[in-house]
Design an enzyme around this catalytic site. Structure first.
Site, PDB file in Angstrom:
ATOM      1  N   LEU A  88       0.819  -1.211   0.000  1.00  0.00           N
ATOM      2  CA  LEU A  88       0.000   0.000   0.000  1.00  0.00           C
ATOM      3  C   LEU A  88       0.854   1.262   0.000  1.00  0.00           C
ATOM      4  CD1 LEU A  88      -2.819  -1.009   2.544  1.00  0.00           C
ATOM      5  CD2 LEU A  88      -2.891  -1.095   0.053  1.00  0.00           C
ATOM      6  N   CYS A  89       1.945   1.229  -0.748  1.00  0.00           N
ATOM      7  CA  CYS A  89       2.814   2.415  -0.845  1.00  0.00           C
ATOM      8  C   CYS A  89       3.112   2.718  -2.313  1.00  0.00           C
ATOM      9  CB  CYS A  89       4.094   2.229  -0.051  1.00  0.00           C
ATOM     10  SG  CYS A  89       4.977   0.683  -0.347  1.00  0.00           S
TER      11      CYS A  89
END
Length: 299
Positions: A88-89
């Site tokens: 999730l980056c």
């Protein structure tokens, strides 16, 4: 067109998702500031140990540490890959792993054997999937990495270089430029060059190949032991510095990704509410038409 109930359920689901992404965005912003502070706090130590290592390496021309000797032929290559433990980056991990994979293909074309040291769960999982020769790995580093946690995995690669099993070691990580920009970087870690000891690899300035002044040291117990220990600590500090840079990049990339997700969720909610209102208006219009038609039929 979907019914009103289905649209309301979808709106509620997207609103819940937006709450999560906004919370993750704020958490990432807080962690990013702390990661930047750790990154800046590590620089004075790295700079000072670099200066001392540069002075000692030139003050003892009669002894050359293995870390300073360039091999005539590079047949075996070691790579230290630094990634995040969580996702999730955005494309942070994808970009650095794509660069490493591209370079590994070049080395394979040159018939060079590759050994990998992986720091971070994402990199370890990727290297395992492609069947790379992973000699050491470290996962679950957490938000506050310590140099003592890195010593073990890095030592495997340093010992392999000292023993001649590896002829060159590269390090791959994401360099923190600013909140909106993180650059995947892959550079030579060993052998150490005069330019590295001059400081251009740490601060980006073009330093001289030799220190501007020489210091006279008193060694205890002997110059060889001191230089051996100092250069090993210097290389470990370079790896730690890369880890702090990568963690600052991770949190900033996650904050930007979660903000984009929150903005997209807001747009989706607006579109769904528009569809819901149209469906509700159509249902009311249909009901009024039926009432008017029924009244006209009765009369």
């Amino acid at each position: 067109m979907a019914g009103s109930k289905e649209i309301r359920t979808k709106i509620k689901s997207v609103e819940n998702t937006r709450k999560i992404t906004r919370a993750m965005e704020m958490v990432a912003a807080s962690k990013m500031r702390k990661a930047q502070e750790r990154m800046r706090a590590a620089r004075p130590y790295a700079e000072k140990i670099r200066q001392v290592a540069a002075h000692l390496s030139h003050a003892n021309p009669e002894y050359k540490h293995p870390f300073l000797i360039k091999r005539a032929q590079v047949k075996n290559v070691g790579v230290i890959v630094i990634t995040s433990d969580k996702g999730l980056c955005g494309g942070l991990n994808t970009n650095i792993l794509r660069q490493v994979l591209s370079q590994m293909k070049v080395w394979n074309g040159e018939n060079k054997k590759i050994r990998v040291c992986s720091i971070g769960n994402k990199g370890f999982s990727f290297m395992t999937r492609i069947g790379a020769d992973v000699k050491s790995h470290l996962t679950g580093l957490g938000d506050t990495p310590r140099i003592s946690n890195l010593v073990g995995v890095v030592k495997v690669m340093l010992d392999a270089y000292t023993a001649g099993e590896v002829d060159a070691i590269y390090i791959a990580y994401n360099d923190f430029v600013n909140t909106m920009k993180q650059e995947p970087k892959m550079r030579l870690l060993l052998p150490l060059s005069d330019d590295q000891l001059a400081g251009d690899q740490l601060e980006g300035d073009q330093g001289k190949a030799e220190p501007t002044s020489m210091w006279d040291y008193i060694y205890e117990p002997e110059p060889k032991s001191v230089v051996d220990e100092l250069l090993r600590r210097y290389v470990e500090s370079l790896v730690y510095n890369a880890v702090t840079e990568n963690q600052a990049s991770e949190q900033s990339a996650r904050m930007v990704a979660m903000k984009a997700a929150s903005d997209n969720a807001k747009e989706v909610i607006g579109e769904l509410k528009l569809v819901y209102n149209k469906a509700r208006q159509a249902a009311i219009t249909k009901e009024i038409s039926e009432i008017v038609g029924g009244a006209a039929a009765v009369s």
